[in-house]
Design an enzyme around this catalytic site. Structure first.
Site, PDB file in Angstrom:
ATOM      1  N   ARG A   1       6.126   6.679 -14.091  1.00 23.11           N
ATOM      2  CA  ARG A   1       5.194   6.578 -13.172  1.00 23.11           C
ATOM      3  C   ARG A   1       4.750   8.377 -13.746  1.00 23.11           C
ATOM      4  NH1 ARG A   1       5.783   7.700  -6.287  1.00 23.11           N
ATOM      5  NH2 ARG A   1       7.384   8.561  -7.125  1.00 23.11           N
TER       6      ARG A   1
ATOM      7  N   ASP B   1      11.128  13.608  -0.718  1.00 20.86           N
ATOM      8  CA  ASP B   1      10.070  14.937  -1.764  1.00 20.86           C
ATOM      9  C   ASP B   1       9.048  14.791  -1.756  1.00 20.86           C
ATOM     10  OD1 ASP B   1       9.127  11.532  -1.688  1.00 20.86           O
ATOM     11  OD2 ASP B   1       9.170  10.856  -3.697  1.00 20.86           O
TER      12      ASP B   1
END
Length: 548
Positions: free
Chosen positions: A166, A455
């Protein structure tokens, strides 16, 4: 200084020299970055400006709508056939790109490991360059890590998860690299470096360059990605369609353009993923000025929330209609040590989450910790006997999802009386934003907190909703007190003092406190926490550079 020069191109690297940077930023790799930037930087900036224009519209009270019928929503077109090595993606794990995590992720027993340069990584230049080295070594199957404290050696098992990567989103810059004096796109840098160094080796291994594309807000942003992919394949001389990508459907605007996004990427698509945490953040952010769309505490923003159920049903229906993956979302839970009862309850919650996903029609799901791989796999193995559910009729009810369904928050009657927004929830949210900001400033992109993995996406939910509560003068229901800037200042200061043990500084807590206070109380909600903090990472890098 590392650089690439040609007649019309000057690519420069503004960071201290390192072995990792020298290995990764070769002249030809820099040339690819430069070519992509020169070709697409203008379109990227125009699309980012379009985001701001749409936000202005939302701030005035508007909401998104489905697009008019088009070739994307008509006919029987299908996404490209799925490669043999990723027919089965029932359990995927994700984590940052540090060497130990790459080894553990690939060895976890999951079908896919997504190495993350985005939400679970802090983009210090050393993190980025070392991460690219780690992925190159993983593709070559030579990666190894020795824990300096224990001497334990980590290396790859004979059978590993399939690697996905990603890159950062379109909104993030890479300030350490400039092209003809202009700052590079973080998305292009991450994407191009991985592809440049690994495309041919991946093909020899019987796999390919597989990506997750984050935070797209429209089909035009998907079209830009498709054009970047096409140009990169041409530059490297690899066949059209070699690169494949799953789009993280994690913005409310993209939810109104799911089919159009798949259409733009159809020759390179591997479907859509329910990026649930960023999706919730996006909903709150886009409608932060809407007094009728004030979100309750994030504890009540579950996958059974009406807007989330609608989003899941629509995504599964559209992906399967177009012959591609409909991936489930992240379980942020992590094992709870030293409390077997709490841990058992947490694992049961994960099982229930994965059961909901597989029965809804998802083709796979995400976990955040290796210990949860088998928990999720057991559920999918029991209820999904085929590699995926693309060819089934499960999820057909998604054809009837309306615009209103995608915007429906839980009604008050479905929430515990007086518990939707509380003083404890406010304090907890501030603690989460502050702790994550402090870690990110130190170069750490994900942290365990309250028995979950936080996160950028999860921290952003708390940041956006606290801003929204304060902006609208919401009261905490347990004590009937208005959430004011002064109240936020006090809570932040108390937490900073607590973390610093009352004297001196520790880590980046005082800087984090100042940034968080400003983000939560300013007149306009910042787009991203990471964009606010990024200049301080650049400053740290420049300070290190000056000492060399």
């Amino acid at each position: 200084m590392l650089e690439f020069r040609s007649e019309n191109l000057l690519v420069q690297v503004h960071a201290p020299p390192s072995d990792a940077a020298t290995e990764i930023l070769t002249p030809d790799a820099l040339r690819l970055i430069g070519v992509l930037h020169s070709t697409f930087a203008g379109r990227r900036q125009a699309l980012l400006e379009k985001r701001q224009c749409r936000q202005t519209e939302f701030d005035s009270g508007l909401v998104p709508h489905f697009l008019p019928p088009s070739p994307a929503t008509q006919g029987n077109w299908k996404c490209a056939p799925i490669p043999a090595d990723i027919q089965d993606r029932r359990v995927e794990i994700t984590g940052p790109v540090d060497r130990k995590m790459v080894c553990n992720g690939l060895n976890s027993g999951a079908n896919v490991y997504m190495a993350d340069f985005e939400d679970s990584s802090s983009p210090t230049f050393s993190n980025l360059m070392e991460g690219q080295v780690n992925l190159r070594d993983a593709v070559k199957k030579t990666i190894q890590y020795t824990n300096p404290a224990t001497g334990k050696v980590y290396k790859l098992n004979p059978k590993t998860a399939v690697l996905f990567v990603r890159p950062r989103g379109w909104h993030l810059d890479e300030a350490h690299i400039t092209i003809n004096g202009k700052v590079a796109s973080g998305a292009i840098v991450d994407f191009a470096l991985y592809l440049f160094h690994n495309a041919h080796a991946l093909a020899k291994n019987g796999t390919g360059p597989y990506y997750y594309l984050p935070k797209l807000e429209s089909h035009l942003e998907a079209r830009l990605w498709n054009d970047v992919i096409t140009a990169s394949q041409s530059f490297l001389g690899i066949p059209y369609g070699t690169v494949r990508a799953t789009v993280l459907l994690e913005t409310i605007t993209a939810a109104f353009e799911m089919e159009e996004i798949l259409y733009e990427l159809r020759d390179h698509s591997l479907g859509l993923n329910c990026g649930r945490w960023d999706y919730l953040f996006s909903f709150i952010k886009k409608f932060c000025n809407h007094g009728n769309l004030i979100a309750p505490d994030r504890a009540y923003l579950t996958m059974t929330t009406p807007l989330m159920e609608a989003y899941v049903k629509r995504l599964i229906f559209i992906c399967h209609k177009r012959g591609t993956f409909a991936m489930g979302g992240m379980s942020a839970s992590i094992p709870i040590k030293n409390d077997s009862e709490l841990n058992a309850a947490a694992m049961q919650k994960v099982e229930q989450d994965k059961l909901r996903e597989v029965l809804a029609g998802h083709d796979g799901s995400w976990v955040a910790h290796p210990a949860l791989v088998q928990v999720a796999k057991k559920v999918f193995d029991q209820h999904m006997k085929t590699p995926n559910q693309i060819a089934t009729q499960i999820g057909s009810e998604g054809a009837n999802i309306t615009e209103a369904d995608l915007l429906k928050l839980p009604n008050e009657a479905s929430l515990p009386t007086g518990q939707a927004i509380t003083s404890a929830g406010l304090a907890r949210g501030i603690q989460i934003v502050l702790a994550y900001t402090e870690a990110w400033l130190r170069g750490v992109g994900c942290i365990p907190l309250h028995n979950a993995m936080e996160d950028a996406a999860t921290a952003e939910i708390s940041r956006a909703q606290i801003w929204q509560w304060r902006h609208h003068g919401v009261k905490t229901q347990d004590d009937n007190q208005v959430i004011t800037a002064e109240r936020i200042f006090q809570l932040v200061d108390e937490e900073v003092i607590n973390q610093c043990n009352g004297s001196g500084d520790k880590g980046k807590w005082r800087l984090a406190g100042k940034l968080v206070e400003t983000m939560l109380t300013k007149d306009k909600l910042d787009n991203f926490l990471t964009s606010v903090c990024y200049p301080y990472i650049i400053t740290n890098q420049l300070e290190q550079d000056s000492k060399l």
